[in-house]
Scaffold this active site. Structure first.
Site, PDB file in Angstrom:
ATOM      1  N   GLY A  12     -46.269  15.449 -29.744  1.00  0.00           N
ATOM      2  CA  GLY A  12     -44.860  15.517 -30.166  1.00  0.00           C
ATOM      3  C   GLY A  12     -44.637  14.431 -31.199  1.00  0.00           C
ATOM      4  N   GLY A  14     -41.913  14.005 -32.962  1.00  0.00           N
ATOM      5  CA  GLY A  14     -40.475  13.914 -33.223  1.00  0.00           C
ATOM      6  C   GLY A  14     -40.028  12.457 -33.241  1.00  0.00           C
ATOM      7  N   GLY A  17     -41.899  10.333 -30.456  1.00  0.00           N
ATOM      8  CA  GLY A  17     -43.341  10.320 -30.698  1.00  0.00           C
ATOM      9  C   GLY A  17     -43.719   9.534 -31.944  1.00  0.00           C
ATOM     10  N   ASP A  36     -48.677  17.881 -33.042  1.00  0.00           N
ATOM     11  CA  ASP A  36     -47.392  18.599 -32.967  1.00  0.00           C
ATOM     12  C   ASP A  36     -47.624  20.024 -33.433  1.00  0.00           C
ATOM     13  OD1 ASP A  36     -44.173  17.385 -33.033  1.00  0.00           O
ATOM     14  OD2 ASP A  36     -44.532  19.465 -33.625  1.00  0.00           O
ATOM     15  N   ARG A  91     -29.755  16.501 -19.013  1.00  0.00           N
ATOM     16  CA  ARG A  91     -31.219  16.525 -19.110  1.00  0.00           C
ATOM     17  C   ARG A  91     -31.778  17.776 -18.439  1.00  0.00           C
ATOM     18  NH1 ARG A  91     -29.846  11.045 -18.155  1.00  0.00           N
ATOM     19  NH2 ARG A  91     -30.501   9.697 -19.865  1.00  0.00           N
ATOM     20  N   ASN A  98     -38.807  23.148 -21.562  1.00  0.00           N
ATOM     21  CA  ASN A  98     -39.722  22.008 -21.561  1.00  0.00           C
ATOM     22  C   ASN A  98     -40.802  22.151 -20.482  1.00  0.00           C
ATOM     23  OD1 ASN A  98     -38.465  20.983 -23.739  1.00  0.00           O
ATOM     24  ND2 ASN A  98     -37.458  19.278 -22.710  1.00  0.00           N
ATOM     25  N   VAL A 121     -42.967  11.649 -21.204  1.00  0.00           N
ATOM     26  CA  VAL A 121     -41.673  11.156 -21.707  1.00  0.00           C
ATOM     27  C   VAL A 121     -40.638  12.285 -21.736  1.00  0.00           C
ATOM     28  CG1 VAL A 121     -40.500  10.146 -23.726  1.00  0.00           C
ATOM     29  CG2 VAL A 121     -42.773   9.334 -23.099  1.00  0.00           C
ATOM     30  N   THR A 122     -41.116  13.517 -21.844  1.00  0.00           N
ATOM     31  CA  THR A 122     -40.228  14.685 -21.991  1.00  0.00           C
ATOM     32  C   THR A 122     -39.264  14.817 -20.808  1.00  0.00           C
ATOM     33  OG1 THR A 122     -42.060  15.767 -23.147  1.00  0.00           O
ATOM     34  CG2 THR A 122     -40.265  17.190 -22.400  1.00  0.00           C
ATOM     35  N   ASP A 151     -34.133   2.672 -18.312  1.00  0.00           N
ATOM     36  CA  ASP A 151     -32.826   2.556 -17.647  1.00  0.00           C
ATOM     37  C   ASP A 151     -32.558   1.100 -17.266  1.00  0.00           C
ATOM     38  OD1 ASP A 151     -32.310   5.301 -17.833  1.00  0.00           O
ATOM     39  OD2 ASP A 151     -33.419   5.716 -15.991  1.00  0.00           O
ATOM     40  N   ARG A 154     -31.646  -0.898 -20.394  1.00  0.00           N
ATOM     41  CA  ARG A 154     -30.254  -0.639 -20.801  1.00  0.00           C
ATOM     42  C   ARG A 154     -29.286  -1.436 -19.924  1.00  0.00           C
ATOM     43  NH1 ARG A 154     -31.073   5.942 -21.623  1.00  0.00           N
ATOM     44  NH2 ARG A 154     -31.399   5.830 -23.872  1.00  0.00           N
ATOM     45  N   HIS A 178     -34.357   9.806 -13.403  1.00  0.00           N
ATOM     46  CA  HIS A 178     -33.819   9.486 -14.727  1.00  0.00           C
ATOM     47  C   HIS A 178     -32.710  10.504 -14.970  1.00  0.00           C
ATOM     48  CE1 HIS A 178     -33.515   8.187 -18.798  1.00  0.00           C
ATOM     49  NE2 HIS A 178     -33.981   9.295 -19.314  1.00  0.00           N
TER      50      HIS A 178
HETATM   51  O1  TXD Z   1     -36.406   8.210 -20.940  1.00  0.00           O
HETATM   52  C1  TXD Z   1     -36.963   9.194 -21.324  1.00  0.00           C
HETATM   53  N1  TXD Z   1     -38.006   9.671 -20.680  1.00  0.00           N
HETATM   54  C2  TXD Z   1     -36.513   9.879 -22.568  1.00  0.00           C
HETATM   55  C3  TXD Z   1     -36.931  11.235 -22.786  1.00  0.00           C
HETATM   56  C4  TXD Z   1     -35.755   9.208 -23.552  1.00  0.00           C
HETATM   57  C5  TXD Z   1     -35.482   9.825 -24.739  1.00  0.00           C
HETATM   58  C6  TXD Z   1     -35.937  11.178 -25.066  1.00  0.00           C
HETATM   59  N2  TXD Z   1     -36.418  11.877 -23.926  1.00  0.00           N
HETATM   60  C7  TXD Z   1     -36.994  13.206 -24.119  1.00  0.00           C
HETATM   61  O2  TXD Z   1     -38.190  13.117 -24.896  1.00  0.00           O
HETATM   62  C8  TXD Z   1     -36.142  14.187 -24.882  1.00  0.00           C
HETATM   63  O3  TXD Z   1     -35.121  14.716 -24.061  1.00  0.00           O
HETATM   64  C9  TXD Z   1     -37.185  15.211 -25.274  1.00  0.00           C
HETATM   65  O4  TXD Z   1     -37.454  16.068 -24.178  1.00  0.00           O
HETATM   66  C10 TXD Z   1     -38.424  14.358 -25.564  1.00  0.00           C
HETATM   67  C11 TXD Z   1     -38.677  14.117 -27.036  1.00  0.00           C
HETATM   68  O5  TXD Z   1     -37.534  13.555 -27.638  1.00  0.00           O
HETATM   69  P1  TXD Z   1     -37.460  13.431 -29.226  1.00  0.00           P
HETATM   70  O6  TXD Z   1     -36.175  12.778 -29.539  1.00  0.00           O
HETATM   71  O7  TXD Z   1     -38.715  12.869 -29.768  1.00  0.00           O
HETATM   72  O8  TXD Z   1     -37.375  14.986 -29.624  1.00  0.00           O
HETATM   73  P2  TXD Z   1     -37.679  15.652 -31.048  1.00  0.00           P
HETATM   74  O9  TXD Z   1     -37.405  14.696 -32.154  1.00  0.00           O
HETATM   75  O10 TXD Z   1     -36.988  16.971 -31.032  1.00  0.00           O
HETATM   76  O11 TXD Z   1     -39.268  15.891 -31.021  1.00  0.00           O
HETATM   77  C12 TXD Z   1     -39.893  16.781 -30.170  1.00  0.00           C
HETATM   78  C13 TXD Z   1     -41.158  17.258 -30.879  1.00  0.00           C
HETATM   79  C14 TXD Z   1     -40.879  18.108 -32.126  1.00  0.00           C
HETATM   80  O12 TXD Z   1     -41.505  17.524 -33.247  1.00  0.00           O
HETATM   81  C15 TXD Z   1     -41.505  19.466 -31.786  1.00  0.00           C
HETATM   82  O13 TXD Z   1     -42.070  20.136 -32.917  1.00  0.00           O
HETATM   83  C16 TXD Z   1     -42.554  19.059 -30.777  1.00  0.00           C
HETATM   84  O14 TXD Z   1     -41.920  18.077 -29.972  1.00  0.00           O
HETATM   85  N3  TXD Z   1     -43.024  20.154 -29.930  1.00  0.00           N
HETATM   86  C17 TXD Z   1     -44.325  20.333 -29.614  1.00  0.00           C
HETATM   87  N4  TXD Z   1     -45.424  19.628 -29.929  1.00  0.00           N
HETATM   88  C18 TXD Z   1     -46.612  20.050 -29.437  1.00  0.00           C
HETATM   89  N5  TXD Z   1     -46.725  21.125 -28.632  1.00  0.00           N
HETATM   90  C19 TXD Z   1     -45.645  21.867 -28.279  1.00  0.00           C
HETATM   91  N6  TXD Z   1     -45.786  22.928 -27.481  1.00  0.00           N
HETATM   92  C20 TXD Z   1     -44.376  21.466 -28.781  1.00  0.00           C
HETATM   93  N7  TXD Z   1     -43.116  21.957 -28.648  1.00  0.00           N
HETATM   94  C21 TXD Z   1     -42.308  21.143 -29.346  1.00  0.00           C
END
Ligand code: TXD
Length: 309
Positions: A12, A14, A17, A36, A91, A98, A121-122, A151, A154, A178
Protein backbone atom coordinates in the site's frame (compact mmCIF):
# COMPACT_ATOMS: atom_id res chain seq x y z
CA UNK A 1 33.01 -5.58 5.30
CA UNK A 2 29.65 -4.35 4.01
CA UNK A 3 26.82 -4.40 6.57
CA UNK A 4 23.80 -6.45 5.50
CA UNK A 5 20.87 -4.07 5.12
CA UNK A 6 17.51 -5.57 6.03
CA UNK A 7 14.58 -5.33 3.65
CA UNK A 8 11.14 -4.11 4.69
CA UNK A 9 8.10 -4.43 2.42
CA UNK A 10 5.35 -1.85 2.69
CA UNK A 11 2.15 -2.97 1.00
CA UNK A 12 0.00 0.00 0.00
CA UNK A 13 1.76 3.12 -1.27
CA UNK A 14 -0.95 5.50 -0.10
CA UNK A 15 -0.64 8.19 2.54
CA UNK A 16 0.41 5.92 5.43
CA UNK A 17 2.50 3.51 3.32
CA UNK A 18 4.49 6.17 1.49
CA UNK A 19 5.14 8.19 4.66
CA UNK A 20 6.25 5.02 6.44
CA UNK A 21 8.59 4.24 3.52
CA UNK A 22 10.03 7.75 3.86
CA UNK A 23 10.61 7.30 7.60
CA UNK A 24 12.33 3.93 7.08
CA UNK A 25 14.61 5.23 4.31
CA UNK A 26 15.54 8.42 6.13
CA UNK A 27 16.31 6.54 9.36
CA UNK A 28 18.70 4.34 7.35
CA UNK A 29 17.51 1.13 9.03
CA UNK A 30 16.34 -0.76 5.94
CA UNK A 31 15.81 -0.83 2.20
CA UNK A 32 12.16 -0.77 1.16
CA UNK A 33 9.96 -2.61 -1.32
CA UNK A 34 6.80 -0.58 -1.92
CA UNK A 35 3.99 -2.69 -3.38
CA UNK A 36 0.68 -1.33 -4.64
CA UNK A 37 -1.92 -2.37 -7.19
CA UNK A 38 -1.53 1.19 -8.49
CA UNK A 39 1.98 0.37 -9.71
CA UNK A 40 2.78 3.65 -11.47
CA UNK A 41 1.73 5.71 -8.46
CA UNK A 42 4.07 3.59 -6.30
CA UNK A 43 6.91 3.98 -8.81
CA UNK A 44 6.36 7.76 -8.91
CA UNK A 45 6.57 7.97 -5.11
CA UNK A 46 9.68 5.77 -5.03
CA UNK A 47 11.39 8.05 -7.58
CA UNK A 48 10.42 11.10 -5.57
CA UNK A 49 11.81 9.54 -2.37
CA UNK A 50 15.05 8.55 -4.11
CA UNK A 51 15.43 12.05 -5.51
CA UNK A 52 15.45 13.33 -1.93
CA UNK A 53 18.13 10.88 -0.76
CA UNK A 54 21.21 12.99 -1.49
CA UNK A 55 19.62 16.04 0.13
CA UNK A 56 18.77 14.05 3.27
CA UNK A 57 22.07 12.21 3.02
CA UNK A 58 21.12 8.52 3.02
CA UNK A 59 22.16 5.61 0.79
CA UNK A 60 19.07 3.43 1.21
CA UNK A 61 17.07 2.15 -1.74
CA UNK A 62 13.39 1.72 -2.50
CA UNK A 63 11.87 -0.44 -5.24
CA UNK A 64 8.22 -0.07 -6.26
CA UNK A 65 6.23 -2.90 -7.79
CA UNK A 66 2.87 -4.67 -8.01
CA UNK A 67 4.52 -8.10 -8.15
CA UNK A 68 4.85 -10.19 -4.98
CA UNK A 69 7.95 -12.00 -6.19
CA UNK A 70 9.98 -8.95 -5.17
CA UNK A 71 8.96 -9.08 -1.51
CA UNK A 72 10.85 -12.36 -0.91
CA UNK A 73 13.47 -12.05 1.81
CA UNK A 74 11.79 -9.18 3.67
CA UNK A 75 12.35 -9.23 7.41
CA UNK A 76 9.18 -7.23 8.04
CA UNK A 77 6.04 -6.73 5.93
CA UNK A 78 3.72 -3.85 6.80
CA UNK A 79 0.19 -4.01 5.39
CA UNK A 80 -1.30 -0.55 4.85
CA UNK A 81 -3.32 -1.42 1.73
CA UNK A 82 -7.03 -0.86 1.66
CA UNK A 83 -9.61 1.84 1.71
CA UNK A 84 -9.33 4.74 4.14
CA UNK A 85 -12.30 6.45 5.83
CA UNK A 86 -14.25 9.27 4.25
CA UNK A 87 -16.01 11.90 6.37
CA UNK A 88 -18.93 10.35 8.25
CA UNK A 89 -17.61 6.75 7.92
CA UNK A 90 -16.70 4.61 10.90
CA UNK A 91 -13.70 2.28 10.79
CA UNK A 92 -16.12 -0.66 10.67
CA UNK A 93 -17.70 0.67 7.46
CA UNK A 94 -14.50 -0.40 5.71
CA UNK A 95 -14.72 -3.98 6.87
CA UNK A 96 -15.88 -6.08 3.88
CA UNK A 97 -13.70 -4.50 1.20
CA UNK A 98 -10.60 -4.34 3.38
CA UNK A 99 -11.14 -7.93 4.60
CA UNK A 100 -10.89 -9.21 1.03
CA UNK A 101 -7.80 -7.07 0.35
CA UNK A 102 -5.97 -8.02 3.58
CA UNK A 103 -6.74 -11.75 3.24
CA UNK A 104 -5.41 -11.85 -0.32
CA UNK A 105 -2.28 -9.91 0.63
CA UNK A 106 -1.63 -12.16 3.64
CA UNK A 107 -1.83 -15.31 1.50
CA UNK A 108 0.75 -13.79 -0.84
CA UNK A 109 2.97 -12.91 2.14
CA UNK A 110 2.66 -16.49 3.37
CA UNK A 111 3.87 -17.75 -0.02
CA UNK A 112 6.66 -15.26 -0.65
CA UNK A 113 7.83 -14.26 2.86
CA UNK A 114 7.19 -17.22 5.16
CA UNK A 115 9.75 -16.08 7.74
CA UNK A 116 8.68 -12.45 8.04
CA UNK A 117 7.10 -10.42 10.84
CA UNK A 118 3.80 -8.89 9.66
CA UNK A 119 2.52 -5.57 11.00
CA UNK A 120 -1.06 -4.71 10.05
CA UNK A 121 -2.19 -1.08 9.73
CA UNK A 122 -5.37 -1.39 7.63
CA UNK A 123 -8.69 -0.62 9.36
CA UNK A 124 -10.73 -1.83 11.12
CA UNK A 125 -7.44 -2.68 12.71
CA UNK A 126 -8.16 -5.47 15.18
CA UNK A 127 -10.38 -7.37 12.76
CA UNK A 128 -7.83 -7.00 9.95
CA UNK A 129 -5.04 -8.23 12.25
CA UNK A 130 -7.13 -11.29 13.14
CA UNK A 131 -7.79 -12.01 9.45
CA UNK A 132 -4.16 -11.49 8.45
CA UNK A 133 -3.01 -13.91 11.15
CA UNK A 134 -5.52 -16.52 9.93
CA UNK A 135 -4.66 -16.08 6.23
CA UNK A 136 -0.89 -16.10 6.79
CA UNK A 137 -1.08 -18.98 9.26
CA UNK A 138 2.07 -17.76 11.03
CA UNK A 139 2.78 -18.33 14.74
CA UNK A 140 0.84 -15.64 16.57
CA UNK A 141 3.92 -13.71 17.71
CA UNK A 142 4.71 -12.89 14.06
CA UNK A 143 1.49 -11.02 13.16
CA UNK A 144 0.30 -7.96 15.09
CA UNK A 145 -1.49 -4.69 14.47
CA UNK A 146 -0.55 -1.04 14.98
CA UNK A 147 -3.05 1.19 16.79
CA UNK A 148 -2.66 1.29 20.58
CA UNK A 149 0.65 3.11 20.36
CA UNK A 150 -1.00 5.73 18.13
CA UNK A 151 -4.06 6.10 20.39
CA UNK A 152 -1.76 6.40 23.42
CA UNK A 153 0.38 9.00 21.66
CA UNK A 154 -2.70 11.08 20.79
CA UNK A 155 -3.83 10.92 24.44
CA UNK A 156 -0.37 11.82 25.75
CA UNK A 157 -0.20 14.86 23.48
CA UNK A 158 -3.63 16.12 24.56
CA UNK A 159 -2.91 15.58 28.28
CA UNK A 160 0.51 17.25 28.06
CA UNK A 161 -0.86 20.27 26.23
CA UNK A 162 -3.75 20.66 28.68
CA UNK A 163 -1.39 20.51 31.70
CA UNK A 164 1.45 22.38 29.95
CA UNK A 165 3.97 19.70 30.84
CA UNK A 166 6.44 17.88 28.64
CA UNK A 167 5.04 14.96 26.66
CA UNK A 168 7.73 12.71 28.09
CA UNK A 169 6.39 13.26 31.60
CA UNK A 170 3.06 11.60 30.72
CA UNK A 171 3.01 7.78 30.96
CA UNK A 172 -0.18 6.30 29.56
CA UNK A 173 -1.62 3.14 28.06
CA UNK A 174 -4.69 2.71 25.86
CA UNK A 175 -5.84 -0.86 25.40
CA UNK A 176 -8.73 -2.57 23.63
CA UNK A 177 -10.04 -1.94 20.17
CA UNK A 178 -8.83 0.79 17.83
CA UNK A 179 -12.31 2.27 17.75
CA UNK A 180 -15.06 3.80 19.81
CA UNK A 181 -14.55 1.27 22.60
CA UNK A 182 -10.83 1.95 23.21
CA UNK A 183 -9.94 1.73 26.91
CA UNK A 184 -7.64 4.31 28.53
CA UNK A 185 -6.03 2.61 31.52
CA UNK A 186 -6.24 5.54 33.93
CA UNK A 187 -5.11 3.44 36.89
CA UNK A 188 -1.69 3.24 35.18
CA UNK A 189 -1.59 6.80 33.80
CA UNK A 190 0.95 9.04 35.50
CA UNK A 191 2.00 12.67 35.03
CA UNK A 192 5.43 13.32 36.52
CA UNK A 193 4.89 10.17 38.58
CA UNK A 194 1.49 11.28 39.98
CA UNK A 195 -1.80 9.54 39.16
CA UNK A 196 -3.56 11.49 36.41
CA UNK A 197 -6.79 11.60 38.41
CA UNK A 198 -4.96 13.73 41.01
CA UNK A 199 -3.69 16.32 38.53
CA UNK A 200 -6.57 16.66 36.08
CA UNK A 201 -10.21 17.38 36.96
CA UNK A 202 -12.69 14.70 35.94
CA UNK A 203 -14.53 16.85 33.37
CA UNK A 204 -11.25 17.83 31.67
CA UNK A 205 -10.06 14.23 31.67
CA UNK A 206 -13.37 13.00 30.24
CA UNK A 207 -13.21 15.53 27.44
CA UNK A 208 -9.59 14.56 26.60
CA UNK A 209 -10.60 10.88 26.49
CA UNK A 210 -13.47 11.72 24.15
CA UNK A 211 -11.22 13.83 21.95
CA UNK A 212 -8.64 11.00 21.79
CA UNK A 213 -11.37 8.56 20.79
CA UNK A 214 -12.61 10.93 18.08
CA UNK A 215 -9.19 12.22 17.00
CA UNK A 216 -9.09 10.07 13.84
CA UNK A 217 -12.57 11.27 12.80
CA UNK A 218 -11.65 14.89 13.65
CA UNK A 219 -8.69 14.65 11.23
CA UNK A 220 -10.77 12.82 8.58
CA UNK A 221 -13.39 15.55 8.61
CA UNK A 222 -10.84 18.40 8.49
CA UNK A 223 -8.90 16.75 5.66
CA UNK A 224 -12.04 16.15 3.64
CA UNK A 225 -10.33 13.32 1.81
CA UNK A 226 -8.18 10.59 3.36
CA UNK A 227 -7.27 10.02 7.00
CA UNK A 228 -4.37 10.67 9.37
CA UNK A 229 -0.97 9.47 8.21
CA UNK A 230 1.90 11.31 9.94
CA UNK A 231 1.15 9.84 13.37
CA UNK A 232 0.06 6.38 12.09
CA UNK A 233 3.24 6.07 10.01
CA UNK A 234 5.31 7.21 13.02
CA UNK A 235 3.79 4.50 15.23
CA UNK A 236 4.24 1.84 12.54
CA UNK A 237 7.84 2.98 12.08
CA UNK A 238 8.57 2.56 15.80
CA UNK A 239 7.35 -1.04 15.56
CA UNK A 240 9.45 -1.82 12.48
CA UNK A 241 12.43 -0.33 14.29
CA UNK A 242 11.77 -2.34 17.47
CA UNK A 243 11.75 -5.56 15.41
CA UNK A 244 14.85 -4.76 13.34
CA UNK A 245 16.83 -3.52 16.35
CA UNK A 246 15.41 -6.16 18.70
CA UNK A 247 14.82 -3.32 21.15
CA UNK A 248 12.28 -5.18 23.34
CA UNK A 249 10.24 -2.05 23.98
CA UNK A 250 6.72 -2.35 25.32
CA UNK A 251 4.00 -1.00 23.05
CA UNK A 252 0.29 -1.60 22.98
CA UNK A 253 -0.26 -3.64 19.80
CA UNK A 254 -3.20 -5.64 18.54
CA UNK A 255 -2.20 -9.20 19.45
CA UNK A 256 -3.91 -12.55 18.87
CA UNK A 257 -4.86 -13.79 22.33
CA UNK A 258 -4.95 -17.39 23.51
CA UNK A 259 -6.30 -17.15 27.01
CA UNK A 260 -4.60 -13.90 28.07
CA UNK A 261 -7.06 -11.55 29.78
CA UNK A 262 -9.55 -14.45 29.59
CA UNK A 263 -9.90 -14.03 25.81
CA UNK A 264 -9.21 -16.28 22.83
CA UNK A 265 -9.73 -16.23 19.07
CA UNK A 266 -9.47 -12.44 18.85
CA UNK A 267 -6.91 -9.73 18.11
CA UNK A 268 -7.09 -6.76 20.49
CA UNK A 269 -4.81 -4.03 21.84
CA UNK A 270 -2.71 -5.17 24.80
CA UNK A 271 0.79 -4.18 25.98
CA UNK A 272 3.45 -6.37 24.38
CA UNK A 273 7.23 -6.54 24.35
CA UNK A 274 8.32 -6.13 20.72
CA UNK A 275 11.62 -7.46 19.40
CA UNK A 276 13.21 -9.57 16.69
CA UNK A 277 10.64 -12.34 16.99
CA UNK A 278 7.74 -9.89 16.78
CA UNK A 279 5.78 -10.17 20.01
CA UNK A 280 8.34 -11.46 22.53
CA UNK A 281 5.81 -11.36 25.34
CA UNK A 282 2.19 -10.37 25.98
CA UNK A 283 2.01 -8.42 29.25
CA UNK A 284 -0.96 -9.20 31.46
CA UNK A 285 -1.31 -6.06 33.54
CA UNK A 286 -3.63 -5.64 36.47
CA UNK A 287 -6.80 -3.71 35.62
CA UNK A 288 -9.43 -2.18 37.87
CA UNK A 289 -12.90 -3.70 37.70
CA UNK A 290 -14.17 -0.80 35.54
CA UNK A 291 -11.23 -1.15 33.17
CA UNK A 292 -11.75 -4.92 32.95
CA UNK A 293 -15.41 -4.42 32.11
CA UNK A 294 -14.63 -1.78 29.48
CA UNK A 295 -11.96 -4.07 27.99
CA UNK A 296 -14.45 -6.95 27.78
CA UNK A 297 -16.98 -4.65 26.10
CA UNK A 298 -14.33 -3.63 23.60
CA UNK A 299 -13.51 -7.31 22.90
CA UNK A 300 -17.22 -8.03 22.38
CA UNK A 301 -17.40 -5.25 19.76
CA UNK A 302 -14.44 -6.74 17.85
CA UNK A 303 -15.93 -10.25 18.05
CA UNK A 304 -19.22 -8.93 16.70
CA UNK A 305 -17.48 -7.54 13.59
CA UNK A 306 -15.48 -10.75 13.13
CA UNK A 307 -18.73 -12.72 13.48
CA UNK A 308 -20.49 -10.54 10.90
CA UNK A 309 -17.77 -11.38 8.38
O1 TXD B 1 -4.16 3.28 13.49
C1 TXD B 1 -4.28 2.72 12.44
N1 TXD B 1 -4.09 1.42 12.34
C2 TXD B 1 -4.62 3.49 11.21
C3 TXD B 1 -5.14 2.77 10.08
C4 TXD B 1 -4.38 4.88 11.11
C5 TXD B 1 -4.56 5.52 9.92
C6 TXD B 1 -5.02 4.85 8.71
N2 TXD B 1 -5.52 3.54 8.97
C7 TXD B 1 -5.92 2.71 7.83
O2 TXD B 1 -4.78 2.40 7.03
C8 TXD B 1 -6.88 3.35 6.86
O3 TXD B 1 -8.20 3.33 7.38
C9 TXD B 1 -6.70 2.44 5.66
O4 TXD B 1 -7.44 1.25 5.84
C10 TXD B 1 -5.20 2.12 5.69
C11 TXD B 1 -4.38 2.93 4.71
O5 TXD B 1 -4.60 4.31 4.92
P1 TXD B 1 -4.04 5.36 3.86
O6 TXD B 1 -4.39 6.70 4.37
O7 TXD B 1 -2.63 5.06 3.52
O8 TXD B 1 -4.97 5.02 2.60
P2 TXD B 1 -4.72 5.39 1.06
O9 TXD B 1 -3.92 6.63 0.94
O10 TXD B 1 -6.05 5.30 0.40
O11 TXD B 1 -3.79 4.18 0.53
C12 TXD B 1 -4.22 2.88 0.43
C13 TXD B 1 -3.43 2.24 -0.71
C14 TXD B 1 -3.75 2.82 -2.09
O12 TXD B 1 -2.57 3.31 -2.69
C15 TXD B 1 -4.31 1.63 -2.87
O13 TXD B 1 -3.98 1.64 -4.26
C16 TXD B 1 -3.67 0.47 -2.14
O14 TXD B 1 -3.74 0.83 -0.76
N3 TXD B 1 -4.34 -0.81 -2.34
C17 TXD B 1 -3.67 -1.96 -2.55
N4 TXD B 1 -2.35 -2.23 -2.60
C18 TXD B 1 -1.97 -3.52 -2.81
N5 TXD B 1 -2.86 -4.52 -2.94
C19 TXD B 1 -4.20 -4.30 -2.89
N6 TXD B 1 -5.06 -5.32 -3.02
C20 TXD B 1 -4.64 -2.97 -2.68
N7 TXD B 1 -5.87 -2.39 -2.58
C21 TXD B 1 -5.66 -1.08 -2.37
Amino acid sequence: MNKIIPKVTVIGAGAVGATLAQRILESGIADVVLLDVAKNMAIAKSFDLLDASSVIGHERSIFATDDYKFIAGSAVVVITAGLARKPGMSRDDLVKKNAAIVSEISSNVKKMCPGSIVIVVTNPLDVMTYLAAKAAGFERNRVFGMAGLLDTSRFVYLVASELKVSRSSVKACIMGSHGDTMVPILSKTLVDGKPITEVLAKDKLDSIIKRTRDRGAEIVSLLGTGSAYYSPSAAAFRMVEAVLKNSRETFVVSACLKGEYGLSDIAIGVPCVIGASGINKIMEIELTEDERNAFRKSAAAIKETIGAL
